[in-house]
Design a protein around this motif. Sequence first.
Motif, short mmCIF file in Angstrom:
data_model
loop_
_atom_site.label_atom_id
_atom_site.label_comp_id
_atom_site.label_asym_id
_atom_site.label_seq_id
_atom_site.Cartn_x
_atom_site.Cartn_y
_atom_site.Cartn_z
N ASN A 187 36.40 -18.13 27.55
CA ASN A 187 36.55 -17.70 26.17
C ASN A 187 36.51 -16.18 26.07
OD1 ASN A 187 37.07 -19.86 24.46
ND2 ASN A 187 34.94 -20.51 24.45
N PRO A 188 37.23 -15.61 25.09
CA PRO A 188 37.99 -16.32 24.07
C PRO A 188 39.29 -16.92 24.64
CG PRO A 188 38.35 -13.96 23.87
CD PRO A 188 37.29 -14.14 24.91
N ALA A 189 39.61 -18.11 24.18
CA ALA A 189 40.81 -18.79 24.64
C ALA A 189 41.39 -19.61 23.51
CB ALA A 189 40.49 -19.70 25.84
N LEU A 190 42.70 -19.67 23.46
CA LEU A 190 43.42 -20.49 22.49
C LEU A 190 44.23 -21.51 23.26
CD1 LEU A 190 44.83 -17.63 20.21
CD2 LEU A 190 42.65 -18.84 19.98
N LEU A 191 44.06 -22.78 22.94
CA LEU A 191 44.81 -23.85 23.59
C LEU A 191 45.90 -24.32 22.64
CD1 LEU A 191 42.28 -23.58 25.35
CD2 LEU A 191 42.37 -26.05 25.73
N LEU A 192 47.14 -24.22 23.10
CA LEU A 192 48.29 -24.39 22.22
C LEU A 192 49.04 -25.70 22.43
CD1 LEU A 192 49.80 -20.76 22.28
CD2 LEU A 192 47.95 -21.70 20.88
N GLY A 193 48.40 -26.67 23.01
CA GLY A 193 49.06 -27.96 23.18
C GLY A 193 48.27 -28.86 24.10
N ALA A 194 48.77 -30.07 24.22
CA ALA A 194 48.09 -31.06 25.05
C ALA A 194 49.08 -32.14 25.48
CB ALA A 194 46.93 -31.70 24.27
N ARG A 195 48.82 -32.70 26.62
CA ARG A 195 49.57 -33.89 27.03
C ARG A 195 49.25 -35.04 26.08
NH1 ARG A 195 48.24 -34.93 33.22
NH2 ARG A 195 46.13 -34.94 32.34
N LEU A 324 49.80 -18.34 12.80
CA LEU A 324 48.39 -18.67 12.99
C LEU A 324 47.90 -18.21 14.35
CD1 LEU A 324 45.74 -20.00 12.16
CD2 LEU A 324 46.62 -22.16 13.08
N VAL A 325 48.74 -18.35 15.37
CA VAL A 325 48.35 -17.90 16.71
C VAL A 325 48.13 -16.39 16.70
CG1 VAL A 325 49.03 -17.77 19.14
CG2 VAL A 325 49.58 -19.82 17.79
N GLY A 326 49.02 -15.67 16.03
CA GLY A 326 48.85 -14.23 15.94
C GLY A 326 47.57 -13.85 15.23
N SER A 327 47.24 -14.58 14.17
CA SER A 327 45.99 -14.31 13.45
C SER A 327 44.78 -14.60 14.31
CB SER A 327 45.93 -15.14 12.16
OG SER A 327 46.94 -14.75 11.24
N LEU A 328 44.83 -15.67 15.08
CA LEU A 328 43.72 -16.01 15.97
C LEU A 328 43.59 -15.00 17.11
CD1 LEU A 328 44.18 -19.88 16.04
CD2 LEU A 328 42.09 -18.69 15.34
N GLU A 329 44.71 -14.55 17.63
CA GLU A 329 44.65 -13.52 18.67
C GLU A 329 44.00 -12.25 18.15
OE1 GLU A 329 48.42 -14.45 21.61
OE2 GLU A 329 48.84 -13.50 19.67
N ALA A 330 44.42 -11.83 16.95
CA ALA A 330 43.83 -10.63 16.37
C ALA A 330 42.36 -10.83 16.06
CB ALA A 330 44.60 -10.25 15.10
N GLY A 331 42.01 -12.02 15.55
CA GLY A 331 40.61 -12.30 15.25
C GLY A 331 39.74 -12.31 16.48
N ALA A 332 40.24 -12.92 17.55
CA ALA A 332 39.47 -12.98 18.79
C ALA A 332 39.24 -11.59 19.36
CB ALA A 332 40.19 -13.86 19.81
N GLU A 333 40.27 -10.76 19.30
CA GLU A 333 40.12 -9.41 19.85
C GLU A 333 39.16 -8.58 19.01
OE1 GLU A 333 42.74 -5.92 21.95
OE2 GLU A 333 43.75 -7.64 21.04
N SER A 334 39.22 -8.77 17.68
CA SER A 334 38.33 -7.97 16.83
C SER A 334 36.87 -8.39 16.99
CB SER A 334 38.75 -8.10 15.36
OG SER A 334 38.49 -9.40 14.86
N VAL A 335 36.63 -9.68 17.24
CA VAL A 335 35.26 -10.19 17.36
C VAL A 335 34.68 -9.93 18.75
CG1 VAL A 335 33.86 -12.30 17.41
CG2 VAL A 335 35.48 -11.91 15.54
N THR A 336 35.49 -10.17 19.78
CA THR A 336 34.97 -10.11 21.16
C THR A 336 35.39 -8.86 21.92
OG1 THR A 336 36.86 -11.26 22.16
CG2 THR A 336 35.11 -12.64 21.21
N GLY A 337 36.39 -8.13 21.41
CA GLY A 337 36.91 -6.99 22.13
C GLY A 337 37.83 -7.37 23.27
N ASP A 386 30.54 -16.71 18.06
CA ASP A 386 31.83 -16.03 18.21
C ASP A 386 32.96 -16.84 17.58
OD1 ASP A 386 30.74 -13.86 19.51
OD2 ASP A 386 31.38 -14.50 21.51
N VAL A 387 32.97 -18.15 17.84
CA VAL A 387 34.03 -18.99 17.30
C VAL A 387 34.00 -18.98 15.77
CG1 VAL A 387 34.80 -21.39 17.04
CG2 VAL A 387 34.32 -20.46 19.31
N ALA A 388 32.81 -19.04 15.20
CA ALA A 388 32.70 -18.98 13.74
C ALA A 388 33.28 -17.67 13.21
CB ALA A 388 31.25 -19.13 13.32
N ARG A 389 32.96 -16.58 13.86
CA ARG A 389 33.46 -15.28 13.41
C ARG A 389 34.97 -15.17 13.59
NH1 ARG A 389 28.32 -11.69 15.73
NH2 ARG A 389 27.11 -11.84 13.79
N ILE A 390 35.48 -15.70 14.69
CA ILE A 390 36.94 -15.67 14.90
C ILE A 390 37.64 -16.50 13.84
CG2 ILE A 390 38.79 -16.37 16.47
CD1 ILE A 390 36.82 -15.75 18.79
#
Length: 400
Positions: A187-195, A324-337, A386-390
């Motif tokens: 983490n931070p990690a975003l999972l974008l799909g699944a079998r 949404l992925v872009g928002s999560l990427e920006a959120g993760a970087e702002s929270v965790t660096g 961290d996840v809550a803040r992201i």
Amino acid sequence: MTGTPDAIDPDATIELLQELVRIESPYFEEDEIVAFVYNWLAEAGLEPEYHPVSEPELTGYEGNNVLARLEGTDPDAPTLLVNAHVDTVEIVDGWDEDPLSGRLEDGRCYGQGACDMKGGLAAAMVAVRALADADLRGDVLFTAVVDEEGPYGLGTNQLLRDGVVGDCDAAIVTEPGPVLAQSDLENPALLLGARGRFLYDIGVRGRAAHGSKPHEGTNAVVDAGRLAAALAEMDVGTHPKLGAGSVCPLSIEGGGETLSVPDACRLLVDRHVVPGEGPDDVLEDAERVADGLGLDSAVEIGFREAPASDVYYGPYLTDADHPLVGSLEAGAESVTGTSPAIGYFSSVGDFNYLGHRAGLPTVILGPDGENVHGAGEFVYADEVVDVARILVAAASDYLG
């Protein structure tokens, strides 16, 4: 600061996590935790409601999801679904402490379901509470659902059946990500799909005879074993992001008479699939393997009985370029660096229903841990925060 990531109180978040872990909530036995989540949301002024879940035919299950909606200011803005399940697996053997202790040690919170997924549930709850104070254009719909760990994912299935998520434009599911990803991630990690997944339910019918003269009968257990071995080796699909499908025989049940050739056997086989492998393809694959063996037994191949024909876990992918992925990427970087890693889930869950059946761009974002479904399960407490803040940062950006 209300309505921002800084509104997430680490101590209160971890205290909530511990409270959730201390409530025993195996699937089909979620009444206590459902009431807890409802009351917590009500006390936070979020006006929750119960959403009945009923499956009378196969399981006899009756329960409730909990829903809470934050209404935005612009009816044309997107609606974001935040989904978390309240149930766990049954408590397993092997714990050397209270499996519901919620004990904190070295930044880890221990307990059955701590990682899967009381951590993600706690993060979602405090994030939604913080977002209630944000000035959002779009809506947030929070769904705390039952029976994700059970055989059919009845809670999220009911959301789809009743049209509860019909106005949603994208979804975040706070399942633990890295520990169950296809590849090694942190983490931070975003999972974008699944079998996806199907469960073959195969009947093998032979012919009984006296056990002292096996040549006079047709042994259904032997033929089922041959079929299981062949299915385990059959060709499966591959995908550049989700990887290869898989086949795993799970059980063979048949025979049992003290001196008779078994004339019937049942075989259950797990099949994980990738995009392009639908129900018809999956059945045809297994039938082709069975036909190629030339077994003396008759073979009938189907799927495990389900509440409806569309209740299965299809594979899905979310476009990495989705807003949404872009928002999560920006959120993760702002929270965790740190810029988040991108990965894909190795198995199935409610996210398949949302990503495949509902067709929602769906992202998995959750705190990591270890020993999921096993003794010694834990979640990293700081990652819950961290996840809550992201979530708060990403939802604020995505919904405006």
